[in-house]
Structures are given as C-alpha cells and as structure tokens.
Design a protein around this motif. Structure first.
Motif, PDB file in Angstrom:
ATOM      1  N   GLY A 349       0.796  -1.230   0.000  1.00 17.34           N
ATOM      2  CA  GLY A 349       0.000   0.000   0.000  1.00 17.34           C
ATOM      3  C   GLY A 349       0.826   1.278   0.000  1.00 17.34           C
ATOM      4  N   ILE A 350       2.119   1.150  -0.239  1.00 16.73           N
ATOM      5  CA  ILE A 350       2.985   2.335  -0.313  1.00 16.73           C
ATOM      6  C   ILE A 350       3.052   2.783  -1.767  1.00 16.73           C
ATOM      7  CG2 ILE A 350       5.364   3.156   0.021  1.00 16.73           C
ATOM      8  CD1 ILE A 350       5.504   0.904   2.282  1.00 16.73           C
ATOM      9  N   ARG A 351       2.953   4.079  -2.002  1.00 14.82           N
ATOM     10  CA  ARG A 351       2.967   4.589  -3.377  1.00 14.82           C
ATOM     11  C   ARG A 351       4.417   4.712  -3.854  1.00 14.82           C
ATOM     12  NH1 ARG A 351      -1.447   7.479  -0.867  1.00 14.82           N
ATOM     13  NH2 ARG A 351      -0.184   9.316  -0.383  1.00 14.82           N
ATOM     14  N   ALA A 352       4.854   3.742  -4.639  1.00  8.27           N
ATOM     15  CA  ALA A 352       6.259   3.675  -5.063  1.00  8.27           C
ATOM     16  C   ALA A 352       6.370   3.460  -6.559  1.00  8.27           C
ATOM     17  CB  ALA A 352       6.963   2.534  -4.328  1.00  8.27           C
ATOM     18  N   GLU A 353       7.455   3.969  -7.115  1.00  7.36           N
ATOM     19  CA  GLU A 353       7.765   3.763  -8.534  1.00  7.36           C
ATOM     20  C   GLU A 353       9.273   3.702  -8.696  1.00  7.36           C
ATOM     21  OE1 GLU A 353       6.314   6.773 -11.305  1.00  7.36           O
ATOM     22  OE2 GLU A 353       4.287   6.429 -10.495  1.00  7.36           O
ATOM     23  N   ALA A 354       9.714   2.989  -9.747  1.00 12.61           N
ATOM     24  CA  ALA A 354      11.146   2.977 -10.058  1.00 12.61           C
ATOM     25  C   ALA A 354      11.398   3.921 -11.233  1.00 12.61           C
ATOM     26  CB  ALA A 354      11.590   1.573 -10.426  1.00 12.61           C
ATOM     27  N   ASP A 355      12.512   4.615 -11.168  1.00 10.97           N
ATOM     28  CA  ASP A 355      12.902   5.458 -12.302  1.00 10.97           C
ATOM     29  C   ASP A 355      13.995   4.717 -13.051  1.00 10.97           C
ATOM     30  OD1 ASP A 355      13.730   7.296 -14.124  1.00 10.97           O
ATOM     31  OD2 ASP A 355      13.961   8.952 -12.712  1.00 10.97           O
TER      32      ASP A 355
END
Ligand code: 87F
Length: 514
Positions: A349-355
């Motif tokens: 439920g954590i808002r995460a993204e990889a760049d």
C-alpha cells in the motif's frame, strides 16, 4: 509579499542573476533553483511551483494550469474530506457555473464589496447576450433559490449539500499560483437546519476536518478561531477559520472557513419551513469551504532550496527507487531488484515507482525527484544488491539508512511516518518562533516590523480594528486581525487592549496576511 507571477506576458518564471557558467549547466539539465527561499521568497515560489511540475503558467494573468503532480495532492485531500462529510450525511451535488443577474442582485448588500471581482459573460460569438450572465464567485445565490423550493416542512431538514467545483474571482492584486488565482478549485458546503444548535455543532465539526487536512495531511500547524466582525463573511452570522502562517513573508493566511450564516440568507431567499408545531419558521444555515490554496500553503511552508518537499500523506509518489548501476556490475540484476522493491512496496500500500530511464544519470534523477519533493528515495547499487539491502534517503533531512530487504516494508512505513511527523514538528517550531505576545501599541508595531504573528489582548471593537488597519497602512500592507483563537490564554481582570487601552475582552491574533 508572497510569490508573484512573472511580470512578462510570456508566463515564464523570471531568471534572476547574471548568466554565469554554473547557471548554464543548470539550464541545460533543467535542474536546480536559481532563487533561494530565504533570500528571494517570491521568486523562489514562482520557480519551485514550475520546476516541481505543479504548475504551468498560462497566457491569462492569474490563471494557472494544475499539472498532474498538483492535482494528485488535491485528490488525496478530496478523498479524505469527501469520505468524512459523507459520514456526516452530507451529499454531493452540482449546480451551474452561471448566475443570472436577477438572483445575484438579491444578495446585493452582501455582494457589494465583492462586485468588482465578479466576471461576466456578455457575448456569444459576435452577438451581445440580451442579459449578461455572471460566473459564480461562490454559489449562495445559485443554490438558495432552490433550497427555498425544496424545503417545505421540518421533514425536509436538515438539507446538507456539498459541491466540488471551480469558482472565478477576478482578483486585481498580485496573483500567485494556488494562493491567489482568478479561478480556483474548492468544495463548498451549504447546509440548512431547523435549529441554531445543529448549525453551531456542524460549523465546528467541519472546522475540525479542515484542521485535520492541514495538520494531519499537509503537516502544517493551524490555529482554530473566530473571525472579527470586520473580517467575517459579511452575509453571515459568524465565521470560524483555520489560520496558517508563512514565516518567510511574516504573513498569516486563512486556510479555510466554516461560517454560520444564521437566518440572513433564509430571509433573503425565503427559505422557510413548517415546524413540528405547524408554525412557519426560518432555517439556520451554514456554508464552508477549503480550496486549492491549501497546496500553495504546503509548498510555501515545506519547500526548500532543492525544491518541493511533499508530506508523505499527500505525496502521490511516496518512494522513488533509483538504480545505481556501475561499470562491471550486474546491471540487469540491479534493475530487477528495483522493480521487485517497487512491487513489494506497492503490495503493502505504499505509493512507489522505479525510475529506470536509461538516458539520465542517477545524480540527475536524485535532483529531479528532490525538486519534485518525493519524501523518500531508495537507491540500489552493486553493494546494496550484493548485500540484499537498499539505501533510503529522506527528502526532508537527507538522512541515509541502509535497510535489509526483509525489513523493507516495515522500515519504509516507519520512515514515511517519521517524515510526516518531523515536517509537522519543524513547521510548528518555526511558526511558534514567529508568535509574539504584544500588550501595548509599541510592542505591537515592533513585532509587526519583525514579521511576527501577534497575539494581543483586544477590546473587540470594530472601530479599533479599522484604526489598527489605518495606523499600520504602508508598503507591506496593513495589519488586521487573523482570528480570536478558541484556545484562549488567561485574560486577567484589568488587562487592557493593545490598541485602544480599553478593557480587553479577548486574545486575538494579528498580522499582515495574504
Ligand atoms: C467574491 C465575489 C462575489 C467571497 C466573493 O466562504 C462574492 C463573494 O460572497 C463572496 N468572495 N465571498 C464570500 C464567500 C462566502 C462563503 N461561500 C460559500 C464561503 C464558503 C463557501
């Protein structure tokens, strides 16, 4: 003075300083701010809203494009507030954008002062409209004729409606993104009750939700209180507000308002009902609103020389994961570890993204996401990969922590919670350091000169407030009362008003404001 919009018509942020070599590089990469928050606050603000990708300037003065990065913050607050008011059995609706002049006139006594800000549509194509129509600056006059129609008996009460919409107020002074714009987003609640008690209770329930938006979501301390007679909504009975403070400019800012309108509008719009005894009575009404200004206050309070600082609870992206590949290292392995880290965080439920973009260096990405204010950065390099760990870097204080993969979710959650808390505590300490008690006119003037928010004993007389405004008029703008806090310090018998010397009736906050 608050942030200003660019003076040029092109709508580009002003570039200050001479174009030295260092600046050329910054320009090329599009990273970094040329203005410092403590040195040139207005320019810093104009720059940070654009470089942080919240705002794009538009070719109509006072109008701004809200980019997805800003809209996401708005939507997170909206989700919270909308759910809370639904628990209170308030229903959403949507009324038209246009107001007929006839109905606007109904409220003319109260609208008088606001009239110059009302925008009108006078043409369709090349032909003049027979009757020009106004664009809503607020929706009392739009909604209340229908309240009159819909409310007949006590069983029709309470009527509790809210709408999420835009409004237009044609401001002339110093437009500033989010803070003072000619069109803005807000929710406006309009409720009608059989009794004053019910209305009074709701005013405070809504005000508490506004406090929670500021303190729990935006990590900004606010003061709850009542507006003076001069500063309240003229059409209402009394006005309560949450007041924030911008230390850099030394200005108070009204965060949101919750009004009890009393029976004033019921009289104007004939909103009557038959009570249980069969007698004709007038309804008691409230109205309340918070707007996209909230986002501007957040940027002003938390932003720094590296850009935006988003509190985790309102950040659409809470964690950005950046691969840090190295010549001989297992690049694919590192990239896969980044993706796996994002998956684990998102599942929790954590808002995460990889760049994972390959056309930017890790260093560029760090600056980019710092500018955008992402609360936590996770770096994965060869050493981290080999040790089955990640490196987390906090946006608010740059602190670095190595986290074993097994503890990822727990530690990241802890850190986000800690960042949220730290931002609030830091903002509160800064705000509190700007609060000055003044008991005399001399103390008041001195504190005002030091950009303070002033807590002063006051006689609560309208003429005295007008006098304070007149006596403090100047280049920086006059001081006015911000609110009389619900949380009143002790006021010993015999305490005198700071401005008139008459017996003080209450403590009140004063200062310059937005
Ligand atoms: C500008 C032009 C015309 C503020 C205006 O605060 C009218 C107005 O009535 C005007 N600017 N106001 C006061 C708005 C009061 C009230 N309306 C509903 C709120 C909360 C939401």
């Amino acid at each position: 003075m608050g942030g200003g919009e660019p003076k040029k018509s092109g709508g580009e942020p002003k570039k200050s300083g001479g174009g030295g070599k260092k600046k050329e590089v910054k320009k090329e990469t599009g990273l970094g701010l040329t203005n410092k928050k403590d040195e040139n606050f207005g320019e810093w603000y104009s720059e940070v809203v654009v470089n942080g990708e919240m705002i794009e300037y538009y070719d109509i003065s006072g109008c701004y494009i809200l980019r997805p990065w800003a809209m996401a913050v708005w939507e997170i607050m909206q989700k919270f507030f909308d759910a809370e008011i639904k628990k209170m059995k308030i229903k959403n609706c949507y009324f038209p954008l246009f107001v007929s002049p006839a109905v606007l006139q109904k409220e003319k006594d109260h609208i008088e002062g606001f009239a110059p800000e009302v925008a009108w549509v006078t043409k369709s194509g090349q032909s003049e409209l027979e009757v020009p129509i106004a664009i809503r600056p607020t929706s009392e006059t739009v909604m209340y004729p229908y309240y009159s129609k819909w409310i007949r008996g006590h069983r029709d009460l309470p009527l509790k409606l809210n709408q999420w919409c835009n409004v237009v107020r044609w401001e002339f002074s110093n437009p500033t993104p989010f803070i003072r714009s000619r069109e803005f987003l807000w929710q406006e609640g309009h409720t009608a009750f059989a009794t004053k008690e019910e209305a009074d209770t709701e005013v405070l329930e809504i005000l508490e939700l506004y406090r929670r938006i500021y303190e729990e979501f935006l990590a900004i301390p606010v003061i709850k209180g009542k507006k003076s007679e001069l500063e309240k909504f003229a059409g209402g009975f009394y006005t309560t507000s949450v007041e924030a403070f911008i230390p850099n400019t030394g200005r108070g800012i009204q965060g949101a308002t919750s009004h009890c309108l009393g029976q004033n509008f019921a009289k104007m719009f004939e909103i009557n009902f038959e009570n249980e005894k069969g007698e004709k009575s007038m309804v008691w009404q409230n109205s309340w609103a918070y707007s996209s200004r909230t986002i501007g206050v957040m940027i002003m309070v938390h932003g720094d020389d590296k850009g935006l600082v988003l509190p985790p609870r309102v950040a659409s992206l809470q964690v950005v994961v950046v691969p840090v590949p190295y010549k001989d290292a297992d690049t694919q392995g590192i990239f896969d570890a980044c993706s796996a880290t994002v998956d684990t965080l998102c599942e929790a439920g954590i808002r995460a993204e990889a760049d994972l973009r390959d056309n930017y260096s890790p260093g560029w990405k760090y600056s980019h996401w710092e500018m955008k204010g992402v609360p936590l950065r996770i770096e994965i390099g060869p050493k981290d990969f080999a040790n089955n760990q990640v490196r987390a870097v906090r946006r608010d204080n740059s602190a670095k922590t190595d986290i074993p993969h097994a503890e990822l979710v727990e530690k990241v959650n802890q850190m986000l919670e800690d960042i949220q808390q730290s931002l609030f505590v830091a903002a509160k300490e800064k705000r509190d350091a700007c609060v000055q008690v003044a008991r005399t006119w001399e103390e008041f003037v001195e504190a005002l000169g030091q950009k303070k928010m002033i807590l002063a004993p006051w006689c609560d007389e309208e003429e005295v407030e007008k006098d304070v405004k007149a006596r403090t008029k100047g280049e920086m703008g006059a001081a006015k009362s911000l609110c009389s806090p619900f949380d009143q310090p002790e006021l010993p018998e015999g305490t005198k008003c700071f401005a008139s010397g008459k017996p003080a009736k209450k403590w009140s906050y004063w200062g310059r404001s937005y």
